[in-house]
Design a protein around this motif. Structure first.
Motif, PDB file in Angstrom:
ATOM      1  N   TRP A  83      -0.858  -6.521   0.224  1.00  0.00           N
ATOM      2  CA  TRP A  83      -1.443  -5.602   1.204  1.00  0.00           C
ATOM      3  C   TRP A  83      -0.835  -4.203   1.097  1.00  0.00           C
ATOM      4  O   TRP A  83      -1.529  -3.190   1.144  1.00  0.00           O
ATOM      5  CB  TRP A  83      -1.241  -6.179   2.597  1.00  0.00           C
ATOM      6  CG  TRP A  83      -1.284  -5.186   3.729  1.00  0.00           C
ATOM      7  CD1 TRP A  83      -0.275  -4.833   4.544  1.00  0.00           C
ATOM      8  CD2 TRP A  83      -2.416  -4.422   4.159  1.00  0.00           C
ATOM      9  NE1 TRP A  83      -0.684  -3.896   5.455  1.00  0.00           N
ATOM     10  CE2 TRP A  83      -2.010  -3.629   5.242  1.00  0.00           C
ATOM     11  CE3 TRP A  83      -3.738  -4.319   3.730  1.00  0.00           C
ATOM     12  CZ2 TRP A  83      -2.867  -2.771   5.906  1.00  0.00           C
ATOM     13  CZ3 TRP A  83      -4.591  -3.460   4.397  1.00  0.00           C
ATOM     14  CH2 TRP A  83      -4.157  -2.705   5.464  1.00  0.00           C
ATOM     15  N   LEU A  84       0.477  -4.116   0.925  1.00  0.00           N
ATOM     16  CA  LEU A  84       1.147  -2.819   0.892  1.00  0.00           C
ATOM     17  C   LEU A  84       0.824  -2.052  -0.378  1.00  0.00           C
ATOM     18  O   LEU A  84       0.663  -0.827  -0.349  1.00  0.00           O
ATOM     19  CB  LEU A  84       2.663  -3.018   1.012  1.00  0.00           C
ATOM     20  CG  LEU A  84       3.165  -3.560   2.357  1.00  0.00           C
ATOM     21  CD1 LEU A  84       4.657  -3.832   2.285  1.00  0.00           C
ATOM     22  CD2 LEU A  84       2.847  -2.572   3.474  1.00  0.00           C
ATOM     23  N   LYS A  85       0.731  -2.745  -1.493  1.00  0.00           N
ATOM     24  CA  LYS A  85       0.525  -2.077  -2.777  1.00  0.00           C
ATOM     25  C   LYS A  85      -0.779  -1.292  -2.870  1.00  0.00           C
ATOM     26  O   LYS A  85      -0.779  -0.131  -3.272  1.00  0.00           O
ATOM     27  CB  LYS A  85       0.612  -3.105  -3.909  1.00  0.00           C
ATOM     28  CG  LYS A  85       0.457  -2.488  -5.294  1.00  0.00           C
ATOM     29  CD  LYS A  85       0.581  -3.568  -6.368  1.00  0.00           C
ATOM     30  CE  LYS A  85       0.371  -2.964  -7.753  1.00  0.00           C
ATOM     31  NZ  LYS A  85       0.475  -4.002  -8.811  1.00  0.00           N
ATOM     32  N   PRO A  86      -1.931  -1.878  -2.489  1.00  0.00           N
ATOM     33  CA  PRO A  86      -3.193  -1.163  -2.697  1.00  0.00           C
ATOM     34  C   PRO A  86      -3.571  -0.185  -1.599  1.00  0.00           C
ATOM     35  O   PRO A  86      -4.659   0.381  -1.643  1.00  0.00           O
ATOM     36  CB  PRO A  86      -4.223  -2.292  -2.774  1.00  0.00           C
ATOM     37  CG  PRO A  86      -3.682  -3.323  -1.867  1.00  0.00           C
ATOM     38  CD  PRO A  86      -2.195  -3.235  -1.995  1.00  0.00           C
ATOM     39  N   ASP A 134       7.037 -17.997   2.201  1.00  0.00           N
ATOM     40  CA  ASP A 134       6.886 -17.582   0.803  1.00  0.00           C
ATOM     41  C   ASP A 134       5.499 -16.995   0.556  1.00  0.00           C
ATOM     42  O   ASP A 134       5.356 -15.961  -0.105  1.00  0.00           O
ATOM     43  CB  ASP A 134       7.129 -18.775  -0.134  1.00  0.00           C
ATOM     44  CG  ASP A 134       8.569 -19.277  -0.069  1.00  0.00           C
ATOM     45  OD1 ASP A 134       9.439 -18.492   0.354  1.00  0.00           O
ATOM     46  OD2 ASP A 134       8.801 -20.441  -0.443  1.00  0.00           O
ATOM     47  N   ASN A 135       4.484 -17.658   1.094  1.00  0.00           N
ATOM     48  CA  ASN A 135       3.122 -17.154   0.926  1.00  0.00           C
ATOM     49  C   ASN A 135       2.928 -15.837   1.655  1.00  0.00           C
ATOM     50  O   ASN A 135       2.200 -14.953   1.191  1.00  0.00           O
ATOM     51  CB  ASN A 135       2.110 -18.181   1.441  1.00  0.00           C
ATOM     52  CG  ASN A 135       2.026 -19.412   0.562  1.00  0.00           C
ATOM     53  OD1 ASN A 135       2.287 -19.326  -0.639  1.00  0.00           O
ATOM     54  ND2 ASN A 135       1.676 -20.537   1.142  1.00  0.00           N
ATOM     55  N   SER A 136       3.585 -15.695   2.807  1.00  0.00           N
ATOM     56  CA  SER A 136       3.475 -14.465   3.590  1.00  0.00           C
ATOM     57  C   SER A 136       3.993 -13.269   2.802  1.00  0.00           C
ATOM     58  O   SER A 136       3.397 -12.186   2.843  1.00  0.00           O
ATOM     59  CB  SER A 136       4.238 -14.610   4.906  1.00  0.00           C
ATOM     60  OG  SER A 136       4.172 -13.417   5.646  1.00  0.00           O
ATOM     61  N   ARG A 137       5.099 -13.451   2.073  1.00  0.00           N
ATOM     62  CA  ARG A 137       5.625 -12.349   1.265  1.00  0.00           C
ATOM     63  C   ARG A 137       4.623 -11.940   0.198  1.00  0.00           C
ATOM     64  O   ARG A 137       4.468 -10.752  -0.101  1.00  0.00           O
ATOM     65  CB  ARG A 137       6.931 -12.778   0.599  1.00  0.00           C
ATOM     66  CG  ARG A 137       8.077 -13.008   1.579  1.00  0.00           C
ATOM     67  CD  ARG A 137       9.391 -13.189   0.850  1.00  0.00           C
ATOM     68  NE  ARG A 137      10.427 -13.681   1.748  1.00  0.00           N
ATOM     69  CZ  ARG A 137      10.766 -14.956   1.852  1.00  0.00           C
ATOM     70  NH1 ARG A 137      10.151 -15.866   1.097  1.00  0.00           N
ATOM     71  NH2 ARG A 137      11.710 -15.329   2.702  1.00  0.00           N
ATOM     72  N   ALA A 149      -7.122  -7.186  -0.599  1.00  0.00           N
ATOM     73  CA  ALA A 149      -5.852  -7.453   0.075  1.00  0.00           C
ATOM     74  C   ALA A 149      -6.078  -7.880   1.523  1.00  0.00           C
ATOM     75  O   ALA A 149      -5.405  -8.783   2.037  1.00  0.00           O
ATOM     76  CB  ALA A 149      -4.961  -6.217   0.020  1.00  0.00           C
ATOM     77  N   LEU A 150      -7.031  -7.229   2.182  1.00  0.00           N
ATOM     78  CA  LEU A 150      -7.343  -7.601   3.562  1.00  0.00           C
ATOM     79  C   LEU A 150      -7.850  -9.036   3.647  1.00  0.00           C
ATOM     80  O   LEU A 150      -7.451  -9.809   4.521  1.00  0.00           O
ATOM     81  CB  LEU A 150      -8.392  -6.640   4.131  1.00  0.00           C
ATOM     82  CG  LEU A 150      -7.913  -5.256   4.573  1.00  0.00           C
ATOM     83  CD1 LEU A 150      -9.108  -4.362   4.851  1.00  0.00           C
ATOM     84  CD2 LEU A 150      -7.031  -5.372   5.806  1.00  0.00           C
ATOM     85  N   LYS A 151      -8.716  -9.396   2.710  1.00  0.00           N
ATOM     86  CA  LYS A 151      -9.263 -10.747   2.721  1.00  0.00           C
ATOM     87  C   LYS A 151      -8.178 -11.774   2.416  1.00  0.00           C
ATOM     88  O   LYS A 151      -8.154 -12.863   3.016  1.00  0.00           O
ATOM     89  CB  LYS A 151     -10.415 -10.855   1.723  1.00  0.00           C
ATOM     90  CG  LYS A 151     -11.686 -10.158   2.196  1.00  0.00           C
ATOM     91  CD  LYS A 151     -12.858 -10.395   1.261  1.00  0.00           C
ATOM     92  CE  LYS A 151     -12.693  -9.666  -0.060  1.00  0.00           C
ATOM     93  NZ  LYS A 151     -13.882  -9.809  -0.919  1.00  0.00           N
ATOM     94  N   ALA A 152      -7.271 -11.456   1.488  1.00  0.00           N
ATOM     95  CA  ALA A 152      -6.183 -12.384   1.156  1.00  0.00           C
ATOM     96  C   ALA A 152      -5.293 -12.625   2.370  1.00  0.00           C
ATOM     97  O   ALA A 152      -4.913 -13.764   2.665  1.00  0.00           O
ATOM     98  CB  ALA A 152      -5.361 -11.824  -0.010  1.00  0.00           C
TER      99      ALA A 152
END
Length: 336
Positions: free
Chosen positions: A82-85, A73-76, A96-99
């Motif tokens: 990551w894909l959005k920005p 769930d967290n992976s999604r 996003a990279l850090k998250a």
């Protein structure tokens, strides 16, 4: 103070070290319980899977399944982030990279963590703020300490020590945390003097509970500095330090070693040193390899201030300034 004494994820490798060390069998039950609690807290399914397949730790299939589901769930969530920005600005990409990297780091999968290292380095390259860059460096250092990757530790310490990193942040929280990491690494490679100085400098505003709890940090600070400080500095920097003084009642063995050495109570000192060896040095993932060196150097240090009168007074074997004995042999190393 209670918050300072909290446990961080950095204790998990210590618990594992305890479990896989046969001579520490009397500590196995507590270590096993603490290790599982830490794994559950962060849903560390990959780390749990590796441990149960490579050691005598039994696997709980239901626990593993629940943690894996939580991780999916967290992976999604971070995948979408990551894909959005990717079509946006550098700041969004960096976040996003850090998250993504922090998620992989948190669940403790060594294989994916090193993918996270690459992601953290990419984020580092795209992050302009000094504070954020230090945060990423601290994350990389935590990964190195957690998995015992000395190359990762030294590379990132070198990066952190470049001009403008510690210099500008040295008196702030991030700089203080860097001192803790530097001190821990120095002690781990038997550099007790430089490591002890760094730990002392970080003591007053300690916040780096990720790799070590506050009480364990104070204990390590005392242990490292007893070995290297001059006697006058033992009182100035340790015995009368408010940070050390407030915690020493919870650390009876380092407390006994410190005060018996300072007060020249040698009978108590030798007992305290032997107890420290068994209860702190040998059980420590950080210190066990240096146990023989530490004990030997502490004995040498104690003899520097010993006199025949003080030794006799401590052990009670000299009366009226005389000792009933005779010399039956002299070993001569060189010409008199």
């Amino acid at each position: 103070m209670a918050e300072r004494r909290g446990r961080g994820k950095g204790n998990l490798p210590q618990h594992l070290f305890t479990l896989v060390t046969p001579s520490l069998g009397h500590l196995h039950d507590v270590a096993h319980t603490s290790l599982l609690e830490g794994i559950k807290a962060d849903n560390m399914a990959p780390y749990y899977r590796v441990l149960t397949s490579s050691s005598e730790i039994g696997v709980d299939p239901e626990l593993l399944e629940s943690m894996e589901k939580e991780n999916e769930d967290n992976s999604r969530s971070w995948t979408n982030a990551w894909l959005k920005p990717r079509r946006q600005g550098e700041s969004e990409i960096s976040d996003a990279l850090k998250a993504r990297a922090n998620h992989l780091t948190r669940i403790g999968d060594e294989e994916f963590v090193y993918a996270a290292v690459a992601a953290q380095r990419l984020a580092l390259a795209k992050t302009p703020g000094l504070g954020s860059r230090i945060d990423i460096t601290l994350t990389l250092l935590r990964i190195g300490f957690f998995f015992g990757d000395n190359t990762l530790i030294t590379d990132n310490l070198a990066r952190a020590e470049k001009k403008g990193v510690i210099g500008k942040e040295g008196k702030r929280e991030r700089g203080n945390r860097l001192k803790v990491y530097r001190g821990l690494h120095a002690v781990s490679i038997q550099q007790f003097k430089s490591g002890g100085e760094l730990l002392l400098d970080a003591l007053s505003i300690f916040t780096a509970t990720e790799p070590i709890s506050y009480n364990d940090f104070v204990a390590l600070t005392v242990i490292a500095n007893i070995l290297t400080l001059a006697r006058v500095d033992l009182k100035k920097k340790l015995i009368t330090s408010p940070e050390v003084f407030s915690v020493l009642p919870d650390l009876p063995v380092p407390d006994d070693l410190l005060h018996s050495l300072y007060d020249c109570h040698y009978a108590n000192f030798f007992v305290a040193l032997a107890t420290l060896e068994q209860t702190y040095l040998l059980p420590s993932r950080l210190l066990f390899a240096h146990t023989r060196y530490y004990v030997r150097e502490m004995l040498v240090e104690s003899y520097r201030s010993v006199t025949l009168e003080s030794l006799g007074g401590a052990f009670g074997f000299i009366a009226n300034g005389r000792r009933h004995c005779m010399i039956d042999k002299v070993h001569q190393n060189g010409p008199i």
